[in-house]
Design a protein around this motif. Sequence first.
Motif, PDB file in Angstrom:
ATOM      1  N   ASN A 125       0.696  -1.142   0.009  1.00 54.53           N
ATOM      2  CA  ASN A 125       0.061   0.038   0.009  1.00 54.53           C
ATOM      3  C   ASN A 125       1.044   1.361  -0.323  1.00 54.53           C
ATOM      4  N   LYS A 126       0.596   2.101  -0.967  1.00 56.29           N
ATOM      5  CA  LYS A 126       1.609   3.152  -1.078  1.00 56.29           C
ATOM      6  C   LYS A 126       1.324   4.274  -0.173  1.00 56.29           C
ATOM      7  N   GLY A 127       0.039   4.483   0.341  1.00 57.64           N
ATOM      8  CA  GLY A 127      -0.135   5.655   0.976  1.00 57.64           C
ATOM      9  C   GLY A 127       0.655   5.614   2.409  1.00 57.64           C
ATOM     10  N   ILE A 178       9.224   4.874 -15.411  1.00 61.36           N
ATOM     11  CA  ILE A 178       7.725   4.662 -15.804  1.00 61.36           C
ATOM     12  C   ILE A 178       6.964   3.863 -14.700  1.00 61.36           C
ATOM     13  N   LEU A 179       6.454   4.399 -13.721  1.00 65.86           N
ATOM     14  CA  LEU A 179       5.683   4.036 -12.499  1.00 65.86           C
ATOM     15  C   LEU A 179       4.337   3.374 -12.517  1.00 65.86           C
ATOM     16  N   ASN A 180       3.610   3.675 -13.401  1.00 65.33           N
ATOM     17  CA  ASN A 180       2.122   3.283 -13.451  1.00 65.33           C
ATOM     18  C   ASN A 180       1.976   2.494 -14.767  1.00 65.33           C
ATOM     19  N   GLY A 181       1.619   1.302 -14.385  1.00 64.35           N
ATOM     20  CA  GLY A 181       1.454   0.075 -15.285  1.00 64.35           C
ATOM     21  C   GLY A 181      -0.036   0.408 -16.162  1.00 64.35           C
ATOM     22  N   THR A 182      -0.835   1.081 -15.459  1.00 62.38           N
ATOM     23  CA  THR A 182      -2.232   1.280 -16.149  1.00 62.38           C
ATOM     24  C   THR A 182      -2.063   2.288 -17.349  1.00 62.38           C
ATOM     25  N   SER A 183      -1.380   3.539 -16.757  1.00 66.28           N
ATOM     26  CA  SER A 183      -1.254   4.647 -17.871  1.00 66.28           C
ATOM     27  C   SER A 183      -0.212   3.922 -18.974  1.00 66.28           C
ATOM     28  N   GLY A 207      -6.567  -6.076 -14.114  1.00 68.32           N
ATOM     29  CA  GLY A 207      -6.271  -5.978 -12.718  1.00 68.32           C
ATOM     30  C   GLY A 207      -4.967  -5.149 -12.441  1.00 68.32           C
ATOM     31  N   TYR A 208      -4.730  -4.399 -13.306  1.00 74.09           N
ATOM     32  CA  TYR A 208      -3.487  -3.318 -13.096  1.00 74.09           C
ATOM     33  C   TYR A 208      -4.074  -2.087 -12.546  1.00 74.09           C
ATOM     34  N   ALA A 209      -5.416  -1.411 -12.831  1.00 78.14           N
ATOM     35  CA  ALA A 209      -5.722  -0.286 -12.301  1.00 78.14           C
ATOM     36  C   ALA A 209      -6.146  -0.089 -10.767  1.00 78.14           C
ATOM     37  N   GLU A 210      -6.071   0.865 -10.374  1.00 84.40           N
ATOM     38  CA  GLU A 210      -6.294   1.168  -8.919  1.00 84.40           C
ATOM     39  C   GLU A 210      -7.916   0.855  -8.949  1.00 84.40           C
ATOM     40  N   ALA A 211      -8.682   0.865  -7.825  1.00 82.15           N
ATOM     41  CA  ALA A 211     -10.008   0.724  -7.399  1.00 82.15           C
ATOM     42  C   ALA A 211     -10.492   1.904  -8.035  1.00 82.15           C
ATOM     43  N   ALA A 215      -6.647   7.728 -10.206  1.00 80.27           N
ATOM     44  CA  ALA A 215      -5.417   7.922  -9.827  1.00 80.27           C
ATOM     45  C   ALA A 215      -4.174   7.361 -10.594  1.00 80.27           C
ATOM     46  N   ASP A 216      -4.784   6.492 -11.571  1.00 79.01           N
ATOM     47  CA  ASP A 216      -3.462   5.934 -12.361  1.00 79.01           C
ATOM     48  C   ASP A 216      -3.293   6.688 -13.543  1.00 79.01           C
ATOM     49  N   ILE A 217      -4.404   7.403 -14.255  1.00 80.98           N
ATOM     50  CA  ILE A 217      -4.442   8.530 -15.430  1.00 80.98           C
ATOM     51  C   ILE A 217      -4.242   9.725 -15.194  1.00 80.98           C
ATOM     52  N   SER A 220      -2.051  10.843  -9.871  1.00 83.36           N
ATOM     53  CA  SER A 220      -1.626  10.839  -8.353  1.00 83.36           C
ATOM     54  C   SER A 220      -0.883   9.455  -7.702  1.00 83.36           C
ATOM     55  N   ASP A 221      -1.188   8.519  -8.423  1.00 83.72           N
ATOM     56  CA  ASP A 221      -0.600   7.392  -8.244  1.00 83.72           C
ATOM     57  C   ASP A 221       1.013   7.437  -8.434  1.00 83.72           C
ATOM     58  N   VAL A 222       1.301   7.945  -9.194  1.00 81.49           N
ATOM     59  CA  VAL A 222       2.831   8.122  -9.672  1.00 81.49           C
ATOM     60  C   VAL A 222       3.541   9.284  -8.696  1.00 81.49           C
ATOM     61  N   LEU A 224       2.520   9.686  -5.562  1.00 78.68           N
ATOM     62  CA  LEU A 224       2.900   8.836  -4.336  1.00 78.68           C
ATOM     63  C   LEU A 224       4.344   8.148  -4.462  1.00 78.68           C
ATOM     64  N   LYS A 225       4.377   7.188  -5.667  1.00 79.91           N
ATOM     65  CA  LYS A 225       5.462   6.453  -5.871  1.00 79.91           C
ATOM     66  C   LYS A 225       6.925   7.478  -5.953  1.00 79.91           C
ATOM     67  N   VAL A 226       6.749   8.812  -6.692  1.00 76.96           N
ATOM     68  CA  VAL A 226       8.016   9.316  -6.696  1.00 76.96           C
ATOM     69  C   VAL A 226       8.421   9.973  -5.427  1.00 76.96           C
ATOM     70  N   PRO A 320       7.329  -6.100 -14.071  1.00 75.34           N
ATOM     71  CA  PRO A 320       5.883  -5.774 -13.767  1.00 75.34           C
ATOM     72  C   PRO A 320       6.002  -4.912 -12.752  1.00 75.34           C
ATOM     73  N   GLY A 321       4.932  -3.861 -12.988  1.00 76.26           N
ATOM     74  CA  GLY A 321       4.710  -2.837 -12.098  1.00 76.26           C
ATOM     75  C   GLY A 321       3.006  -3.155 -11.378  1.00 76.26           C
ATOM     76  N   ALA A 322       2.527  -4.021 -11.947  1.00 78.79           N
ATOM     77  CA  ALA A 322       1.186  -4.055 -11.397  1.00 78.79           C
ATOM     78  C   ALA A 322       0.732  -5.511 -11.766  1.00 78.79           C
ATOM     79  N   GLY A 323      -0.331  -5.999 -11.081  1.00 78.82           N
ATOM     80  CA  GLY A 323      -0.935  -7.478 -11.442  1.00 78.82           C
ATOM     81  C   GLY A 323      -0.699  -8.247  -9.948  1.00 78.82           C
TER      82      GLY A 323
HETATM   83  N1  HSE Z   1      -2.447   0.872 -10.448  1.00 74.59           N
HETATM   84  C1  HSE Z   1      -1.075   0.758 -10.297  1.00 74.59           C
HETATM   85  C2  HSE Z   1      -0.475   0.538 -11.560  1.00 74.59           C
HETATM   86  C3  HSE Z   1      -1.102  -0.959  -9.421  1.00 74.59           C
HETATM   87  O1  HSE Z   1      -1.084   0.562 -12.704  1.00 74.59           O
HETATM   88  O2  HSE Z   1       0.886   0.725 -11.736  1.00 74.59           O
HETATM   89  C4  HSE Z   1       0.328  -0.531  -8.748  1.00 74.59           C
HETATM   90  O3  HSE Z   1       0.571   0.378  -8.094  1.00 74.59           O
END
Ligand code: HSE
Length: 348
Positions: A125-127, A178-183, A207-211, A215-217, A220-222, A224-226, A320-323
């Motif tokens: 969990n990134k939070g 490249i820190l977001n698999g979905t985007s 199953g890559y995307a957040e709920a 946040a992915d596109i 904001s997901d990236v 947090l990761k940065v 892999p960055g997601a899954g």
């Molecule tokens: N939703 C995120 C992604 C999963 O697509 O990279 C991992 O944080």
Amino acid sequence: MRTYNLALIGFGGVNRALAQLIAEDPTRFAHLGFELKVVAITDLLMGSLVQSEGVDLGAVQSLPRGETFESFAGGSATADNERIIRDSPADIVVEATFTDPTDGEPAASHVRWALDSGKSVTTTNKGPVAFHAEALTKLAADNGALFAYEGAVLSGTPVLGLARDQLAGLTIRGFQGILNGTSNYVIGRMEAGLTLESAVREAQAEGYAEADPTADIGGSDVQLKVAILANELLGAGISPADVDATGITGIAPDDIIDAAREGRRYKLIGSARRTEDGGIIATVAPRALEADHPLAHVPGATNAVSFETDLLGTVTITGPGAGRIETAFALITDIIAIHSHEKEKVDA
Ligand code: HSE
């Protein structure tokens, strides 16, 4: 052989994948000197379950959607997270609830309760990591526990371990990733002519995307990761709000296609670097990369980080960055680190 009792907090894709790996082959980790037993599960929708002798993972996995743990011995329809984290016979708390990108709660409290009661924590969990890594790491140390979070960035691809262990002898001046698999997946599908909406739906189905995929596109997901990487790799001491973030929704679909025709590839790049005066510049923004850029050809939901180092020049890790299984593997990496920590305590 050491047995670690696990409490799974959140029973969505990632913790289900971990349960599946344990159930499929209970001796999977015997060569490492331990085995894993799930003794408690909590979930916002399913309630909670405590079975000290070991949860029947097949039975909980096959519980129909919408039903709670109430019918199981030791089960309840409500998720009493604090009581279960503090009082269940778990040695390790596995936190995989949803990420709140504004303050990391309630996951941060789950981690605090666990560490406070002397239990080590692994989280994807990134939070809690983006907002509280330093304080939680200190709390862990004060309680003889470990706070481990390899899966918070790049899922199971060991970017934090690589930087912390293998690159410890050099200076990392900055990174681009490249820190977001979905985007990344979505941009690739838009290069092939799909709309943003259909590409996001595909990423959700995989199953890559957040709920909440905004946040992915939306970046904001990236963001947090940065913040996590900048703090880990550069000792930046920043919060997510210090990272200036733009997502991919503002890129015109035709620009993506035209750039690809010219050999350039749009990527959502998260980066941070130390400036000459010791400051930190951290950003998230889409960039059209030239074909010879190390991140230009990272495909699909794959992630990558290029470290800028003093002794090795540019070092890039990709994977892999997601899954679900890929992220569950990060939990295993952390549990192995917790096992080493426990052995060190015995030897000390
Ligand atoms: N939703 C995120 C992604 C999963 O697509 O990279 C991992 O944080």
